[in-house]
Design an enzyme around this catalytic site. Structure first.
Site, mmCIF file in Angstrom:
data_model
loop_
_atom_site.group_PDB
_atom_site.id
_atom_site.type_symbol
_atom_site.label_atom_id
_atom_site.label_comp_id
_atom_site.label_asym_id
_atom_site.label_seq_id
_atom_site.Cartn_x
_atom_site.Cartn_y
_atom_site.Cartn_z
ATOM 1 N N TYR A 1 12.891 -3.428 -4.455
ATOM 2 C CA TYR A 1 14.014 -2.431 -4.598
ATOM 3 C C TYR A 1 14.268 -2.216 -5.987
ATOM 4 C CZ TYR A 1 15.190 -3.085 0.614
ATOM 5 O OH TYR A 1 15.175 -3.035 2.067
ATOM 6 N N GLU B 1 21.825 -4.497 1.754
ATOM 7 C CA GLU B 1 21.952 -5.774 1.462
ATOM 8 C C GLU B 1 20.825 -6.367 1.765
ATOM 9 O OE1 GLU B 1 24.240 -4.659 4.205
ATOM 10 O OE2 GLU B 1 25.697 -4.460 2.845
ATOM 11 N N ARG C 1 7.601 2.355 -0.238
ATOM 12 C CA ARG C 1 8.193 3.453 -1.207
ATOM 13 C C ARG C 1 8.122 4.861 -0.391
ATOM 14 N NH1 ARG C 1 8.056 4.970 -6.535
ATOM 15 N NH2 ARG C 1 7.295 3.040 -7.427
ATOM 16 N N ARG D 1 0.859 -1.294 0.084
ATOM 17 C CA ARG D 1 -0.166 -0.065 0.047
ATOM 18 C C ARG D 1 0.912 1.368 -0.140
ATOM 19 N NH1 ARG D 1 -4.183 -1.759 4.549
ATOM 20 N NH2 ARG D 1 -5.024 0.569 4.368
HETATM 21 C C1 COA Z 1 9.819 -5.001 1.127
HETATM 22 C C2 COA Z 1 8.817 -4.495 1.920
HETATM 23 C C3 COA Z 1 9.277 -3.326 2.615
HETATM 24 C C4 COA Z 1 8.235 -3.554 0.802
HETATM 25 O O1 COA Z 1 7.162 -2.878 1.503
HETATM 26 P P1 COA Z 1 5.792 -2.355 1.011
HETATM 27 O O2 COA Z 1 5.244 -1.432 1.794
HETATM 28 O O3 COA Z 1 4.887 -3.486 0.872
HETATM 29 O O4 COA Z 1 6.042 -1.889 -0.639
HETATM 30 P P2 COA Z 1 5.111 -0.724 -1.335
HETATM 31 O O5 COA Z 1 3.771 -1.098 -0.977
HETATM 32 O O6 COA Z 1 5.436 0.595 -0.857
HETATM 33 O O7 COA Z 1 5.486 -0.978 -2.924
HETATM 34 C C5 COA Z 1 6.295 -0.134 -3.357
HETATM 35 C C6 COA Z 1 6.576 -0.595 -4.899
HETATM 36 O O8 COA Z 1 7.334 -1.844 -4.977
HETATM 37 C C7 COA Z 1 6.443 -2.613 -5.561
HETATM 38 N N1 COA Z 1 6.403 -4.159 -5.117
HETATM 39 C C8 COA Z 1 6.240 -4.340 -3.738
HETATM 40 N N2 COA Z 1 6.202 -5.641 -3.652
HETATM 41 C C9 COA Z 1 6.435 -6.181 -4.770
HETATM 42 C C10 COA Z 1 6.700 -7.563 -5.448
HETATM 43 N N3 COA Z 1 6.738 -8.651 -4.599
HETATM 44 N N4 COA Z 1 6.925 -7.621 -6.456
HETATM 45 C C11 COA Z 1 7.040 -6.358 -7.338
HETATM 46 N N5 COA Z 1 6.936 -5.211 -7.032
HETATM 47 C C12 COA Z 1 6.605 -5.078 -5.656
HETATM 48 C C13 COA Z 1 4.953 -2.073 -5.634
HETATM 49 O O9 COA Z 1 4.130 -2.379 -6.811
HETATM 50 C C14 COA Z 1 5.281 -0.632 -5.529
HETATM 51 O O10 COA Z 1 5.489 -0.038 -6.899
HETATM 52 P P3 COA Z 1 4.355 1.003 -7.393
HETATM 53 O O11 COA Z 1 4.280 2.016 -6.050
HETATM 54 O O12 COA Z 1 4.954 1.636 -8.548
HETATM 55 O O13 COA Z 1 2.930 0.385 -7.486
HETATM 56 C C15 COA Z 1 7.530 -5.146 2.488
HETATM 57 O O14 COA Z 1 7.570 -6.168 1.644
HETATM 58 C C16 COA Z 1 8.241 -5.799 3.889
HETATM 59 O O15 COA Z 1 8.123 -5.184 5.094
HETATM 60 N N6 COA Z 1 8.937 -7.235 3.812
HETATM 61 C C17 COA Z 1 9.335 -7.996 4.974
HETATM 62 C C18 COA Z 1 10.665 -7.324 5.466
HETATM 63 C C19 COA Z 1 11.631 -7.175 4.372
HETATM 64 O O16 COA Z 1 11.918 -8.299 3.732
HETATM 65 N N7 COA Z 1 12.305 -6.224 4.360
HETATM 66 C C20 COA Z 1 13.602 -6.017 3.478
HETATM 67 C C21 COA Z 1 14.737 -6.666 3.927
HETATM 68 S S1 COA Z 1 16.339 -5.968 3.280
#
Ligand code: COA
Length: 394
Positions: free
Chosen positions: A126, A114, A93, A89
């Protein structure tokens, strides 16, 4: 949704969010340290609680922790997590936008991170935000899994970087040998980047004494070691005479440093190495890099680590405002990615590239006789790009 700096009042929420993090979790104490210290920022995203609890109240739905390394101009994303109920959501980002905007405000060049190489979701996230792969580090996490290293450059003026392999120093006093090994390796030297070669170089190039412990290596000593291995080398110093004399008290030690220095001067002359005496600056280092030569730069440990030691790093590239260096010293808890292509502001060069009360300045420039640029290729924007000579350097 709103992104703001975390306060101690957010500690409970931050610890709760960590449960959603795969692997190595941050403790409450670590969060508190990061919030209060100056070497990190903790950002939280808050949003209206729409799922039970107290309706209408703002809750923490994600956090990002960023580390800064003293003296260098890159940020490192240490941790990022979105509450599972809020993933997808825009929370991640929004947090990354805050991280990057603030890094830019601080004049930083890039954000590095990393991520577990099996965390496909985070990697996709990312990449979507413009991060590119820069390499893999084996055995990075507590459970021995590998980490993908990613980086995003925040500025348009891409850096021009030499393809220099990285080797961390294995002992306190071997920054010079480690730096020289990286430089020679990038110029085609076949010797593996191991401790045996590091010690061999140290024995050849050491001033014997320095400060209270073992001697480090001097510009003259390092240049002699490069020449003996068939490379061309030049010493640049702002003053003639033995370096580091004022790091020791006893006249006996001073005499030994002088003797070692005289030996290096003699060997340099015999092997055809030049010594330039005079001041120099960041532009001179850039000019050498443009010619495909690899400069080792003596820097002030006091500026970079708050430790009063002279320290050698390898210059690996430049952009309009920065020099990039591989730093063989990894501070406690740091990983290899923390030592590679670190940006140093060109405007800070005069303060950083000097040592001691005497403000001693030294460089060792090494290259391959007959044209180093064929081997030490300069690439645009990343160490992994194909080796190619810098346009216009010929
Ligand atoms: C990785 C993480 C932080 C992403 O946060 P999020 O709040 O779900 O991401 P967002 O909703 O802001 O998504 C941002 C963008 O990434 C894209 N994105 C998110 N997950 C994705 C996926 N699985 N595949 C492709 N794109 C993805 C979204 O489509 C969005 O793009 P847009 O804004 O152009 O539509 C979240 O999944 C998380 O907390 N994971 C567990 C902890 C983790 O792994 N942290 C990183 C460790 S280094």
């Amino acid at each position: 949704m709103r992104v703001r700096r975390a306060t101690r009042g957010d500690l409970d929420a931050l610890v709760r969010l960590e449960a959603a993090f795969p692997g190595d979790r941050l403790s409450r104490a670590s969060f508190a340290r990061f919030i209060e210290g100056t070497s990190a920022d903790v950002w939280v995203a808050t949003a209206r609680d729409d799922a039970g609890g107290e309706p209408g109240r703002d809750v923490v739905v994600g956090d990002a922790v960023v580390n800064y390394r003293r003296g260098f101009h890159a940020a490192r994303l240490y941790s990022l997590v979105t509450d599972p109920a809020w993933q997808g959501r825009g929370v991640g980002r929004a947090l990354m936008e805050a991280v990057e905007a603030h890094a830019l405000e601080r004049g930083l060049v890039s954000v590095r991170l990393e991520v577990r190489d099996d965390n496909a979701r985070a990697i996709a996230f990312y990449r979507r935000l413009g991060y590119v792969d820069v390499g893999l580090t084996h055995d990075f996490y507590e459970d021995h899994s590998d980490a993908l290293r990613m980086r995003k450059r925040l500025r348009a003026d891409a850096a021009q970087l030499l393809a220099v392999p990285y080797h961390p120093q294995s002992l306190d006093f071997t920054c010079g040998p480690a730096s020289l090994m990286m430089a020679l390796r990038s110029l085609g030297h076949a010797e593996p980047l191991g401790q045996a070669e590091e010690l061999a170089l140290w024995r050849e190039a050491t001033t014997v004494f320095m400060l209270a412990g073992h001697g480090g290596t001097s510009a003259h000593g390092l240049a002699v070691a490069a020449l003996r291995r068939g490379f061309a080398a030049e010493v640049w110093v702002d003053q003639a005479g033995p370096p580091f004399l004022d790091t020791v008290r006893s006249s006996e030690k001073k005499r030994v440093i002088e003797l070692a220095h005289e030996g290096f001067v003699e060997a340099l002359a015999r092997l055809g190495g030049r010594v330039r005496v005079g001041d120099f600056g960041a532009d001179d280092v850039v000019e050498q890099l443009r010619a495909g030569r690899v400069p080792l730069v003596l820097v002030s440990g006091a500026r970079l680590y708050a430790e009063r030691i002279p320290h050698w790093v390898v210059a690996t590239g430049f952009d309009d405002d920065h020099l990039y260096v591989h730093d063989p010293h990894l501070p406690e808890g740091a990983r290899r990615a923390d030592g590679v292509h670190l940006p140093l502001r060109r405007a800070d060069f005069a303060q950083v590239a000097r040592y001691g009360r005497a403000r001693h300045r030294a460089l060792v420039v090494v290259w391959r006789p007959g044209g180093g640029r064929q081997t030490a290729g300069v690439s645009r924007g990343g160490a992994r790009a194909p080796r190619a000579p810098l346009p216009g350097s010929g």
